[in-house]
Design a protein around this motif. Structure first.
Motif, mmCIF file in Angstrom:
data_model
loop_
_atom_site.group_PDB
_atom_site.id
_atom_site.type_symbol
_atom_site.label_atom_id
_atom_site.label_comp_id
_atom_site.label_asym_id
_atom_site.label_seq_id
_atom_site.Cartn_x
_atom_site.Cartn_y
_atom_site.Cartn_z
ATOM 1 N N ARG A 88 0.671 -0.895 0.048
ATOM 2 C CA ARG A 88 -0.034 -0.125 0.351
ATOM 3 C C ARG A 88 0.987 2.010 -0.045
ATOM 4 N NH1 ARG A 88 -2.935 -4.007 3.209
ATOM 5 N NH2 ARG A 88 -4.900 -4.111 2.137
ATOM 6 N N THR A 89 1.750 1.290 0.691
ATOM 7 C CA THR A 89 3.042 1.966 0.390
ATOM 8 C C THR A 89 3.532 2.584 -0.811
ATOM 9 O OG1 THR A 89 4.702 1.068 1.474
ATOM 10 C CG2 THR A 89 3.263 2.779 2.922
ATOM 11 N N GLY A 90 3.293 1.820 -1.524
ATOM 12 C CA GLY A 90 3.747 1.753 -3.136
ATOM 13 C C GLY A 90 3.422 2.691 -4.017
ATOM 14 N N LYS A 91 1.730 2.844 -3.801
ATOM 15 C CA LYS A 91 0.946 3.391 -4.329
ATOM 16 C C LYS A 91 1.635 4.411 -5.167
ATOM 17 C CE LYS A 91 -3.077 0.339 -3.438
ATOM 18 N NZ LYS A 91 -2.636 -0.433 -5.103
ATOM 19 N N PRO A 92 1.291 5.100 -6.161
ATOM 20 C CA PRO A 92 2.221 6.262 -6.396
ATOM 21 C C PRO A 92 1.314 7.479 -5.944
ATOM 22 C CG PRO A 92 0.818 5.069 -8.260
ATOM 23 C CD PRO A 92 0.738 4.440 -7.369
ATOM 24 N N ARG A 137 -2.624 10.093 -1.633
ATOM 25 C CA ARG A 137 -4.104 10.286 -1.398
ATOM 26 C C ARG A 137 -4.016 8.135 -0.903
ATOM 27 N NH1 ARG A 137 -5.927 11.456 -6.488
ATOM 28 N NH2 ARG A 137 -7.369 10.320 -6.819
ATOM 29 N N HIS A 138 -3.129 7.744 -1.198
ATOM 30 C CA HIS A 138 -3.870 6.377 -1.396
ATOM 31 C C HIS A 138 -2.320 5.391 -0.514
ATOM 32 C CE1 HIS A 138 -5.539 6.342 -5.409
ATOM 33 N NE2 HIS A 138 -6.023 6.185 -5.030
ATOM 34 N N ARG A 139 -1.551 6.278 -0.353
ATOM 35 C CA ARG A 139 -0.716 5.683 0.889
ATOM 36 C C ARG A 139 -0.449 6.275 1.759
ATOM 37 N NH1 ARG A 139 2.742 8.389 -3.271
ATOM 38 N NH2 ARG A 139 4.643 10.049 -2.167
ATOM 39 N N ARG A 140 -0.750 7.794 1.860
ATOM 40 C CA ARG A 140 -0.230 8.394 3.409
ATOM 41 C C ARG A 140 -1.004 8.059 4.347
ATOM 42 N NH1 ARG A 140 -4.282 13.741 2.133
ATOM 43 N NH2 ARG A 140 -5.838 12.502 1.865
ATOM 44 N N ALA A 141 -1.484 7.554 5.191
ATOM 45 C CA ALA A 141 -2.269 6.106 5.552
ATOM 46 C C ALA A 141 -1.141 6.020 5.961
ATOM 47 C CB ALA A 141 -3.373 6.304 6.177
#
Length: 152
Positions: A71-75, A78-82
């Motif tokens: 999930r932290t690998g998302k570009p 807003r998709h990875r911040r949390a």
């Protein structure tokens, strides 16, 4: 998970042996032997519980680490911040139950059982004893059910 089943089988072999000796001691009214085998069964249960739950903890840690890194690998930020808040560099920095929360709904029955077993684990690991009752075959079945729910 194969390791859980194997540990459960090894526990059952020892427990059966201790139970047989306890039964013989009880029939002969040997109080010292009764106390000894009762205590050995308690120690055996606690030791195998820690082995089994420790194996499960390692599995959860690996799965949560993989999920968070994906999930932290998302570009998009807003998709990875949390998810990034759970990482310290490349290492997942969170408690065991938070790792479980990454993988399971905390309102689920599986989560509740894991949290209850985690309390037993903490009692045994830090106090050497627990007042909570548990059965190794039930623990293994419950943890296996939780693992299977992660796969679906």
């Amino acid at each position: 998970m194969r390791e859980l089943i194997l540990a459960s089988q090894l526990h059952a072999q020892l427990d059966t042996d201790y139970a047989r000796k306890l039964f013989r001691s009880t029939a002969r009214n040997h109080q010292h032997a009764i106390s000894r085998y009762t205590e050995l069964r308690r120690i055996n249960d606690g030791a195998y519980f820690l082995i089994i739950f420790g194996t499960f903890e390692r599995y959860i840690t690996d799965r949560a680490d993989t999920a968070v890194k994906a999930r932290t690998g998302k570009p998009l930020f807003r998709h990875r911040r949390a998810w990034e808040t759970l990482l310290n560099g490349t290492k997942l920095q969170t408690s065991f139950l938070n790792r479980v929360r990454v993988l399971l709904d905390m309102r689920s029955q599986n989560f509740t059982k894991i949290a209850d077993y985690y309390a037993v684990r903490n009692d045994l690991a830090h106090e050497g004893i627990t007042g909570k009752l548990f059965s190794i075959p039930t623990v293994v079945a419950d943890l296996q059910t939780a693992i299977n729910s992660l796969r679906s």
